[in-house]
Design an enzyme around this catalytic site. Structure first.
Site, PDB file in Angstrom:
ATOM      1  N   GLU A 286       0.853  -1.194   0.000  1.00 12.35           N
ATOM      2  CA  GLU A 286       0.000   0.000   0.000  1.00 12.35           C
ATOM      3  C   GLU A 286       0.886   1.240   0.000  1.00 12.35           C
ATOM      4  OE1 GLU A 286      -2.792   0.030   3.246  1.00 12.35           O
ATOM      5  OE2 GLU A 286      -3.639   1.971   2.653  1.00 12.35           O
TER       6      GLU A 286
ATOM      7  N   ASN B   8      -6.633   1.510   2.835  1.00 12.92           N
ATOM      8  CA  ASN B   8      -7.368   2.756   3.046  1.00 12.92           C
ATOM      9  C   ASN B   8      -6.942   3.831   2.053  1.00 12.92           C
ATOM     10  OD1 ASN B   8      -8.473   1.439   5.239  1.00 12.92           O
ATOM     11  ND2 ASN B   8      -7.103   2.378   6.732  1.00 12.92           N
TER      12      ASN B   8
ATOM     13  N   ASN C 136     -12.074  -0.722  -0.881  1.00 12.61           N
ATOM     14  CA  ASN C 136     -11.429  -1.305   0.298  1.00 12.61           C
ATOM     15  C   ASN C 136     -12.204  -0.937   1.557  1.00 12.61           C
ATOM     16  OD1 ASN C 136      -8.947  -2.395   1.815  1.00 12.61           O
ATOM     17  ND2 ASN C 136      -9.165  -0.335   2.682  1.00 12.61           N
ATOM     18  N   GLU C 137     -12.505  -1.926   2.377  1.00 17.75           N
ATOM     19  CA  GLU C 137     -13.119  -1.721   3.701  1.00 17.75           C
ATOM     20  C   GLU C 137     -14.168  -0.608   3.685  1.00 17.75           C
ATOM     21  OE1 GLU C 137     -10.050  -1.425   6.755  1.00 17.75           O
ATOM     22  OE2 GLU C 137      -9.520  -3.525   6.473  1.00 17.75           O
TER      23      GLU C 137
ATOM     24  N   TYR D 166      -6.477  -8.868  11.615  1.00 21.83           N
ATOM     25  CA  TYR D 166      -5.172  -8.637  12.243  1.00 21.83           C
ATOM     26  C   TYR D 166      -5.313  -9.016  13.712  1.00 21.83           C
ATOM     27  CZ  TYR D 166      -4.166  -5.749   8.135  1.00 21.83           C
ATOM     28  OH  TYR D 166      -3.973  -5.298   6.850  1.00 21.83           O
TER      29      TYR D 166
ATOM     30  N   GLU E 127      -6.243  -9.316   3.412  1.00 20.64           N
ATOM     31  CA  GLU E 127      -5.391  -8.698   4.438  1.00 20.64           C
ATOM     32  C   GLU E 127      -5.414  -9.606   5.652  1.00 20.64           C
ATOM     33  OE1 GLU E 127      -5.854  -4.542   5.471  1.00 20.64           O
ATOM     34  OE2 GLU E 127      -6.518  -4.058   3.445  1.00 20.64           O
TER      35      GLU E 127
ATOM     36  N   GLN F 243       1.634  -6.538   5.346  1.00 20.27           N
ATOM     37  CA  GLN F 243       1.896  -6.248   3.948  1.00 20.27           C
ATOM     38  C   GLN F 243       3.254  -6.867   3.610  1.00 20.27           C
ATOM     39  OE1 GLN F 243       1.133  -2.094   3.002  1.00 20.27           O
ATOM     40  NE2 GLN F 243      -0.804  -2.091   4.117  1.00 20.27           N
TER      41      GLN F 243
HETATM   42  O1  AHR Z   1      -2.973  -2.907   5.974  1.00 17.92           O
HETATM   43  C1  AHR Z   1      -3.144  -1.720   6.687  1.00 17.92           C
HETATM   44  C2  AHR Z   1      -4.577  -1.221   6.666  1.00 17.92           C
HETATM   45  O2  AHR Z   1      -5.393  -2.124   7.361  1.00 17.92           O
HETATM   46  C3  AHR Z   1      -5.227  -1.109   5.326  1.00 17.92           C
HETATM   47  O3  AHR Z   1      -4.976   0.112   4.726  1.00 17.92           O
HETATM   48  C4  AHR Z   1      -6.687  -1.239   5.639  1.00 17.92           C
HETATM   49  O4  AHR Z   1      -7.407  -1.815   4.582  1.00 17.92           O
HETATM   50  C5  AHR Z   1      -6.729  -2.054   6.902  1.00 17.92           C
HETATM   51  O5  AHR Z   1      -7.525  -1.495   7.862  1.00 17.92           O
END
Ligand code: AHR
Length: 501
Positions: A27, A72, A172-173, A244, A292, A349
């Site tokens: 990103e 994001n 995205n999201e 995450y 992700e 990432q």
């Molecule tokens: O990977 C970091 C961020 O985590 C990304 O920009 C977003 O999609 C997620 O919240």
């Protein structure tokens, strides 16, 4: 020493693994792009300004697909800012991460970097501040041969051949209020459908990923997926998932059990897809793009102090511990266990920003602890995933009950190779696992790798880049079709077997 048994059967096939399950993500965030893949002033920069050391490590990981440019970031991105002569590209105040974006890398450079890294781009379009029109012009720019305004502009910019980007994320999201121009499920579902239509009209061969929930804790989780898919089911190929984990309270047993949460998450999203399939009387199977996933929490405090509006700030640079590598190993096993539904997954990432590869600007690149389970799975986890029946002691933790101390999966490479991946989560004792391989006569162990470490908090750094690395083990026997292997307490294990001629 504790004991476990693992039963393998040739017929316990989960699925042919889609190699894209070993994808990653870059990103425009922190030093992922600038100082990560691209640093024209670096002594190891190639003719395009890409760091050759990073290219080498990416190739070593054999990353099949890399998602780009966000995250994001994409929800405020004008892709046209990143094409054409570099000196004319605008500098922008980038709202997702409060940074300055120089636009020195854009879609053309990223596609070229992918070629040099031996990978494939997975491009996200902006459905935040922009919409179907800019999404379809981007597909025209990247995938049309020539003879139209946008494809001729690509040619004029020096890229004669189309980039032929095959996989596209529709935003995205979009369910999260932190997202630039976040939407309700109805709003997003409608926009995603119209974007999907026109993008496919430009290039019918592309595959599309609709946004699922940002995480399973969102108040709209479940209903978001259902509504979005009701709008888009016939036009998209995948729905996205993101997760995450962090060990914020120092509870290792509970942290390592989080792969069970990931497992439950996958079941829930697959069930929601099947609900929409039934409701719409569709014959099509909806697949999952887990685009992700990772551990992410170490840099929380640094981020809170970070100065805003800088170019490529050192942001979200988690330094991964040995403990994190164990959970990453378990998450990889979980993805393989669901390889019938999960066809794409991206370790988020790849470089510097929550990443397996770290660099110093002007300095070297090195491998974080999580690099190794990712490397092993990517190299040896290709072929057919076989479900294994594990009988192992279990434990309870703060949020989970009946957590097996042993997480395992077997992969048959269909070329005479078999690989067992296993994590022993026991904090106190080694484990002896008896793995029944009677269905696989004539195999012998060709390599046995173990990652263990006396210190759960050990990390790799520039000064000590090989503090936590795998080592070869001889602690296995194979006789009468039973592979007996020692799995040290708190360890990641890879046992490779080869059929003898
Ligand atoms: O990977 C970091 C961020 O985590 C990304 O920009 C977003 O999609 C997620 O919240």
């Amino acid at each position: 020493m504790k004991k476990a048994t693992i039963k393998v059967d040739k017929d316990f096939r989960i699925a042919r693994i889609d190699n894209r399950i070993y994808g990653s993500f870059i990103e425009h965030l922190g030093r992922a792009v600038y100082g990560g893949i691209y640093e024209p002033t670096h002594p190891l920069a190639d003719d395009q300004g890409f760091r050759k050391d990073v290219l080498t490590l990416t190739r070593e990981l054999n990353v099949p697909i890399v998602r780009y440019p966000g995250g994001n970031f994409v929800s405020g991105y004008n892709w046209e800012d990143g094409i054409g002569p570099k000196e004319l590209r605008p500098r922008r105040a980038e709202l997702a991460w409060s940074a300055i974006e120089s636009n020195q890398v854009g879609v053309d450079e990223f596609a070229e970097w992918c070629r040099r890294a031996g990978t494939e781009p997975m491009m996200a379009v902006n459905l935040g501040t922009r919409g179907p029109e800019e999404a379809r012009t981007l597909v025209e720019y990247t995938n049309f041969k020539g003879g139209t305004y946008w494809s001729d502009l690509r040619i004029k910019n020096g890229w004669k051949e189309p980039h032929n980007i095959k996989v596209w994320c529709l935003g995205n999201e979009m369910d999260g209020d932190w997202q630039i121009c976040h939407k309700t499920a109805q709003e997003y579902g409608r926009t995603a459908r119209e974007a999907a239509k026109v993008m496919r009209w430009v290039d019918p061969s592309i595959q599309l990923v609709a946004c699922g929930s940002s995480n399973a804790q969102m108040s709209t989780f479940g209903s978001w997926e259902a509504t979005v898919l009701e709008h888009t089911y016939d036009l998209v190929d995948y729905i996205s998932m993101h997760v995450y984990y962090g060990n914020r309270d120092g509870d290792t047993a509970n942290f390592l059990a989080r792969s069970m949460d990931m497992d439950h998450f996958i079941h829930s999203v697959a069930a929601t897809c099947d609900y929409v399939k039934a409701k719409t009387q569709s014959k099509k199977e909806m697949y999952l793009s887990f685009d992700e996933w990772n551990v992410w929490y170490h840099a929380d405090a640094d981020n809170a102090k970070a100065e805003k509006w800088r170019e490529a700030p050192a942001y979200n640079e988690d330094i991964y511990t040995f403990e994190d590598a164990l959970l990453v190993g378990s998450m990889l096993i979980t993805l393989l266990r669901h390889s019938d539904r999960v066809k794409i997954a991206c370790l988020a990432q790849l470089i510097n920003t929550i990443a397996p590869i770290m660099t110093r600007n002007g300095g070297p690149a090195w491998k974080q602890t999580i690099y190794y389970p990712y490397l092993h799975a990517s190299l040896y986890g290709r072929g057919t995933a076989l479900n294994v029946l594990v009988d192992a002691p279990r434990y309870d933790s703060k949020d989970f009950t009946d957590v097996p101390i042993l997480d395992a999966i077997m992969v048959d490479d269909e070329a005479g190779g078999l690989t067992l991946f296993a994590v022993n989560k026991d904090m106190e004792e080694d484990l002896t696992a008896d793995c029944c391989l009677r269905d696989y006569p004539g195999y012998q162990v060709s390599e046995h790798l173990v990652m263990d470490c006396g210190d759960l908090h050990a990390v790799n750094t520039e000064a000590e880049p090989e503090r936590v690395i795998p080592h070869a083990s001889t602690e296995h026997t194979l006789s009468d079709g039973i592979l007996t292997v020692k799995l040290p307490k708190l360890s990641w294990n890879v046992v490779r077997l080869k059929k003898m001629q």
